[in-house]
Design a protein around this motif. Structure first.
Motif, PDB file in Angstrom:
ATOM      1  N   SER A 145       2.227  -2.620   3.284  1.00  0.00           N
ATOM      2  CA  SER A 145       1.284  -3.617   2.759  1.00  0.00           C
ATOM      3  C   SER A 145       1.741  -3.661   1.146  1.00  0.00           C
ATOM      4  CB  SER A 145      -0.149  -3.419   2.810  1.00  0.00           C
ATOM      5  OG  SER A 145      -0.481  -2.262   1.908  1.00  0.00           O
ATOM      6  N   GLY A 146       2.495  -2.790   0.494  1.00  0.00           N
ATOM      7  CA  GLY A 146       2.718  -2.606  -0.782  1.00  0.00           C
ATOM      8  C   GLY A 146       1.605  -1.840  -1.436  1.00  0.00           C
ATOM      9  N   LEU A 147       0.298  -1.592  -0.933  1.00  0.00           N
ATOM     10  CA  LEU A 147      -0.664  -0.887  -1.481  1.00  0.00           C
ATOM     11  C   LEU A 147      -0.410   0.718  -1.412  1.00  0.00           C
ATOM     12  CD1 LEU A 147      -3.690  -2.530   0.118  1.00  0.00           C
ATOM     13  CD2 LEU A 147      -2.702  -3.000  -2.090  1.00  0.00           C
ATOM     14  N   LEU A 148      -0.825   1.329  -2.587  1.00  0.00           N
ATOM     15  CA  LEU A 148      -0.691   2.768  -2.652  1.00  0.00           C
ATOM     16  C   LEU A 148      -1.981   3.673  -2.129  1.00  0.00           C
ATOM     17  CD1 LEU A 148       0.557   3.711  -6.289  1.00  0.00           C
ATOM     18  CD2 LEU A 148       1.758   4.068  -4.119  1.00  0.00           C
ATOM     19  N   PRO A 149      -1.711   4.663  -0.976  1.00  0.00           N
ATOM     20  CA  PRO A 149      -2.957   5.068  -0.533  1.00  0.00           C
ATOM     21  C   PRO A 149      -3.596   5.858  -1.567  1.00  0.00           C
ATOM     22  CG  PRO A 149      -1.184   5.395   0.808  1.00  0.00           C
ATOM     23  CD  PRO A 149      -0.586   4.877  -0.334  1.00  0.00           C
ATOM     24  N   ALA A 150      -3.156   6.552  -2.607  1.00  0.00           N
ATOM     25  CA  ALA A 150      -3.787   7.008  -3.760  1.00  0.00           C
ATOM     26  C   ALA A 150      -4.827   6.242  -4.244  1.00  0.00           C
ATOM     27  CB  ALA A 150      -2.810   7.836  -4.690  1.00  0.00           C
ATOM     28  N   ALA A 151      -4.341   4.957  -4.759  1.00  0.00           N
ATOM     29  CA  ALA A 151      -5.081   4.028  -5.287  1.00  0.00           C
ATOM     30  C   ALA A 151      -6.201   3.466  -4.459  1.00  0.00           C
ATOM     31  CB  ALA A 151      -3.973   2.779  -5.595  1.00  0.00           C
ATOM     32  N   ILE A 152      -5.922   3.379  -3.166  1.00  0.00           N
ATOM     33  CA  ILE A 152      -6.921   3.048  -2.370  1.00  0.00           C
ATOM     34  C   ILE A 152      -8.157   4.255  -2.559  1.00  0.00           C
ATOM     35  CG2 ILE A 152      -7.721   2.616  -0.025  1.00  0.00           C
ATOM     36  CD1 ILE A 152      -4.794   1.647   0.596  1.00  0.00           C
ATOM     37  N   ALA A 153      -7.756   5.416  -2.392  1.00  0.00           N
ATOM     38  CA  ALA A 153      -8.569   6.530  -2.526  1.00  0.00           C
ATOM     39  C   ALA A 153      -9.390   6.439  -3.660  1.00  0.00           C
ATOM     40  CB  ALA A 153      -7.902   7.686  -2.297  1.00  0.00           C
ATOM     41  N   ASN A 154      -8.807   6.180  -4.853  1.00  0.00           N
ATOM     42  CA  ASN A 154      -9.547   6.409  -6.043  1.00  0.00           C
ATOM     43  C   ASN A 154     -10.180   4.966  -6.468  1.00  0.00           C
ATOM     44  OD1 ASN A 154      -8.542   8.973  -6.199  1.00  0.00           O
ATOM     45  ND2 ASN A 154      -6.553   8.367  -7.221  1.00  0.00           N
ATOM     46  N   GLY A 155      -9.994   4.018  -5.936  1.00  0.00           N
ATOM     47  CA  GLY A 155     -10.504   2.606  -6.339  1.00  0.00           C
ATOM     48  C   GLY A 155     -10.034   2.304  -7.751  1.00  0.00           C
ATOM     49  N   GLY A 156     -10.941   1.416  -8.484  1.00  0.00           N
ATOM     50  CA  GLY A 156     -10.515   0.913  -9.579  1.00  0.00           C
ATOM     51  C   GLY A 156     -10.535  -0.594  -9.717  1.00  0.00           C
ATOM     52  N   LEU A 157     -10.531  -1.381 -10.793  1.00  0.00           N
ATOM     53  CA  LEU A 157     -10.670  -2.459 -10.903  1.00  0.00           C
ATOM     54  C   LEU A 157      -9.200  -3.177  -9.921  1.00  0.00           C
ATOM     55  CD1 LEU A 157     -11.847  -5.497 -11.727  1.00  0.00           C
ATOM     56  CD2 LEU A 157     -10.898  -5.163 -13.931  1.00  0.00           C
ATOM     57  N   SER A 159     -10.245   1.526   4.391  1.00  0.00           N
ATOM     58  CA  SER A 159      -9.249   2.544   4.735  1.00  0.00           C
ATOM     59  C   SER A 159      -9.491   3.824   3.603  1.00  0.00           C
ATOM     60  CB  SER A 159      -8.000   2.372   4.542  1.00  0.00           C
ATOM     61  OG  SER A 159      -7.547   1.380   5.859  1.00  0.00           O
ATOM     62  N   VAL A 160     -10.542   3.837   2.871  1.00  0.00           N
ATOM     63  CA  VAL A 160     -10.823   4.519   1.803  1.00  0.00           C
ATOM     64  C   VAL A 160     -10.860   5.892   2.008  1.00  0.00           C
ATOM     65  CG1 VAL A 160     -12.530   5.108  -0.115  1.00  0.00           C
ATOM     66  CG2 VAL A 160     -12.069   2.836   0.094  1.00  0.00           C
ATOM     67  N   ALA A 161     -11.792   6.445   3.199  1.00  0.00           N
ATOM     68  CA  ALA A 161     -12.022   7.708   3.803  1.00  0.00           C
ATOM     69  C   ALA A 161     -10.572   8.463   4.001  1.00  0.00           C
ATOM     70  CB  ALA A 161     -12.891   7.777   4.621  1.00  0.00           C
ATOM     71  N   LEU A 162      -9.845   7.498   4.879  1.00  0.00           N
ATOM     72  CA  LEU A 162      -8.881   8.157   5.424  1.00  0.00           C
ATOM     73  C   LEU A 162      -7.603   8.277   4.300  1.00  0.00           C
ATOM     74  CD1 LEU A 162      -7.541   6.467   8.869  1.00  0.00           C
ATOM     75  CD2 LEU A 162      -8.408   8.702   8.240  1.00  0.00           C
ATOM     76  N   SER A 163      -7.769   7.276   3.512  1.00  0.00           N
ATOM     77  CA  SER A 163      -6.584   7.583   2.188  1.00  0.00           C
ATOM     78  C   SER A 163      -6.974   8.815   1.496  1.00  0.00           C
ATOM     79  CB  SER A 163      -7.056   6.315   1.132  1.00  0.00           C
ATOM     80  OG  SER A 163      -6.444   5.034   1.686  1.00  0.00           O
ATOM     81  N   LYS A 164      -8.311   9.144   1.402  1.00  0.00           N
ATOM     82  CA  LYS A 164      -8.801  10.372   0.780  1.00  0.00           C
ATOM     83  C   LYS A 164      -8.451  11.469   1.459  1.00  0.00           C
ATOM     84  CE  LYS A 164     -12.601   8.400  -1.831  1.00  0.00           C
ATOM     85  NZ  LYS A 164     -14.100   8.739  -2.096  1.00  0.00           N
ATOM     86  N   VAL A 165      -8.346  11.362   2.945  1.00  0.00           N
ATOM     87  CA  VAL A 165      -7.718  12.521   3.852  1.00  0.00           C
ATOM     88  C   VAL A 165      -6.262  12.781   3.694  1.00  0.00           C
ATOM     89  CG1 VAL A 165      -7.356  13.032   6.336  1.00  0.00           C
ATOM     90  CG2 VAL A 165      -9.425  12.339   5.493  1.00  0.00           C
ATOM     91  N   LEU A 166      -5.595  11.631   3.332  1.00  0.00           N
ATOM     92  CA  LEU A 166      -4.089  11.661   3.088  1.00  0.00           C
ATOM     93  C   LEU A 166      -3.901  12.320   1.910  1.00  0.00           C
ATOM     94  CD1 LEU A 166      -1.249  10.983   3.944  1.00  0.00           C
ATOM     95  CD2 LEU A 166      -1.550   8.705   2.719  1.00  0.00           C
ATOM     96  N   GLN A 167      -4.613  12.113   0.922  1.00  0.00           N
ATOM     97  CA  GLN A 167      -4.590  12.923  -0.489  1.00  0.00           C
ATOM     98  C   GLN A 167      -4.925  14.207  -0.378  1.00  0.00           C
ATOM     99  OE1 GLN A 167      -7.275  10.778  -3.237  1.00  0.00           O
ATOM    100  NE2 GLN A 167      -5.421  10.727  -4.632  1.00  0.00           N
ATOM    101  N   SER A 203       0.748  10.325  -0.475  1.00  0.00           N
ATOM    102  CA  SER A 203      -0.333   9.414  -0.864  1.00  0.00           C
ATOM    103  C   SER A 203       0.301   8.505  -1.985  1.00  0.00           C
ATOM    104  CB  SER A 203      -1.477  10.160  -1.163  1.00  0.00           C
ATOM    105  OG  SER A 203      -1.397  10.770  -2.350  1.00  0.00           O
ATOM    106  N   ASN A 204       1.307   8.687  -2.513  1.00  0.00           N
ATOM    107  CA  ASN A 204       1.591   8.002  -3.738  1.00  0.00           C
ATOM    108  C   ASN A 204       2.964   7.036  -3.472  1.00  0.00           C
ATOM    109  OD1 ASN A 204       0.192   8.502  -6.440  1.00  0.00           O
ATOM    110  ND2 ASN A 204       0.023  10.446  -5.507  1.00  0.00           N
TER     111      ASN A 204
END
Length: 443
Positions: free
Chosen positions: A322-334, A301-309, A316-317
């Motif tokens: 699921s508990g996940l933040l769309p902004a965090a999905i879009a930006n990645g990171g460890l 869902s990376v591309a769609l999370s970026k669309v939401l951003q 997106s924040n």
């Protein structure tokens, strides 16, 4: 139905086929002709996120322009949130939003948060109110669902919607159906960057197509089982091996043209008889954009999370169900990679239970229906004599089910119910049959 849904252009009716995928049909002077609509671009790295946001924004705005009071289907997931984020902020306050579920679910909590932030008029349809429905009422719902869907779907999957429809018969609404086309629905554990291989086809068959909604293999006679498996393998191979695209692009096309075309045809089209259902993620601009996004960009869902951003940074924040933040999905990171890995592990555990433990996923609200439709009072209502004479099924298992020596699973009863209703329908007087005649005209 032995794999959860039909494939290619086949239907349950002799000499009746679906309109081919990506084509339009024209009826003139009693003759139907087909015209290919358009070809989707294979995935590339060059589809811009802004184009995806623009496609959704344009589609949603068209929906609202044609019906300003349309409600929004709101869940705790990503797709409905993107549809909401495409509604101009000045048009959100007071708009009717509908969420279906149980009060203590993460889905409801997330939807409540969104509704509060956007000032929506939020209606929650509590599924627990249907728990007390009698077996007789659930049985009649099952019959209604079977007839309405031409006996071609698992009854369980439509019962919750049938209950909810009692409350929403005149409510037109905007939904998030087909947003998953841009999320790589069939990607799990698949080498999406590589070409299609027989191994990847076998994996799709065993891990996706025959573990969710398919009738259990043990229900059928051995020779029928072998025949189904062989024909299924040949058909899926032909559908997936038609071109040289990477596996991810091929799976996207398969998902859109097989699963979603069927689902839209049976569920959305039927619902449109009573109300207007807007489906912005089926808009041709969005489908074209999603087809052009590379599989690696769509995965998780990376591309769609970026669309939401792009559409609404604030929404997106807010965490998903699921508990996940769309902004965090879009930006990645460890941290996001770790959270994504944990979520994949949970999904893999579920899939392993489905694959090897026979634990099939229940649709929303399905536990209540399974208990009632698997009860002896319901089992005794099935048209067992007609079912037994069809010749497809293992007679020992049929007798064990009939005598309640074994309990019928969701997929077993869900398969036999519409079949039982179909045998009744075929014996109804002619004046009860549903017949539609098309009269040819010049133009």
């Amino acid at each position: 139905m032995t794999i959860g849904h039909l494939l290619d252009n086949t239907t349950l009716f002799e000499d009746v086929t679906m309109v081919p995928a990506e084509a339009s049909a024209h009826l003139k002077n009693g003759t139907v002709s087909f015209e290919q609509s358009h070809e989707h671009d294979a995935g590339s790295q060059y589809a811009e996120i802004a184009d995806g946001a623009a496609a959704i924004r344009t589609s949603v705005e068209r929906c609202i322009t044609s019906m300003p009071d349309a409600a929004i289907e709101l869940s705790g997931g990503l797709d409905s949130r993107i549809a909401l984020s495409a509604i101009p902020e000045q048009l959100r306050a007071g708009r009717h939003a509908i969420t279906i579920g149980y009060p203590d679910s993460p889905d409801i909590a997330s939807a409540k948060k969104l509704a509060g932030v956007c000032g929506l008029s939020h209606e929650i349809i509590d599924l627990s109110q249907f728990n007390d429905e009698s077996i007789e009422k659930v049985w009649e719902r099952s019959r209604r669902v079977a007839y309405r869907d031409d006996f071609s779907t698992n009854a369980y999957d439509r019962l919750t919607i049938d209950c909810v429809d009692d409350f929403l018969l005149e409510t037109s609404r905007i939904g998030g159906v087909n947003g998953e086309f841009a999320r790589g629905f069939y990607y799990a554990a698949m080498p999406i960057e590589k070409p299609v291989t027989q191994e990847s086809i076998s994996r799709l068959l065993s891990w996706r197509l025959t573990t969710n909604d398919a009738a259990p293999e043990t229900l059928f006679r051995q020779e029928q089982r072998s025949s189904f498996q062989s024909r299924l393998g040949e058909l899926v191979t032909s559908l997936l091996s038609a071109n040289d695209e990477p596996l991810g692009s091929v799976l996207d096309r398969f998902y859109l043209n097989q699963r979603m075309r069927r689902w839209a045809g049976s569920a959305i089209t039927r619902a449109m008889a009573d109300r207007t259902i807007f489906t912005p993620f089926f808009h041709s601009d969005f489908v074209k954009w999603a087809s052009g996004v590379s599989a690696t960009s769509k995965r998780d869902s990376v591309a769609l999370s970026k669309v939401l951003q792009d559409l609404d940074e604030h929404l997106s924040n807010i965490p998903l169900d699921s508990g996940l933040l769309p902004a965090a999905i879009a930006n990645g990171g460890l941290a996001m990679k770790l959270a994504g890995f944990q979520q994949k592990a949970r999904k893999l555990k579920t899939k392993l239970l489905q694959r090897f433990g026979g634990s099939r996923k229940l649709s929303l609200g399905g536990k209540n229906f399974q208990q009632k439709l698997s009860a002896k009072d319901s089992i005794d209502r099935l048209n067992w004599s007609e079912i037994g004479e069809i010749g497809l099924f293992d007679q020992k298992m049929i007798e064990q089910l009939r005598n309640s020596e074994i309990s019928g699973s969701r997929t077993t009863i869900g398969y036999l119910l519409p079949l039982s209703f179909l045998t009744e329908y075929l014996h109804e007087p002619d004046n009860k049959a549903r017949i539609t005649r098309l009269t040819p005209v010049e133009n």
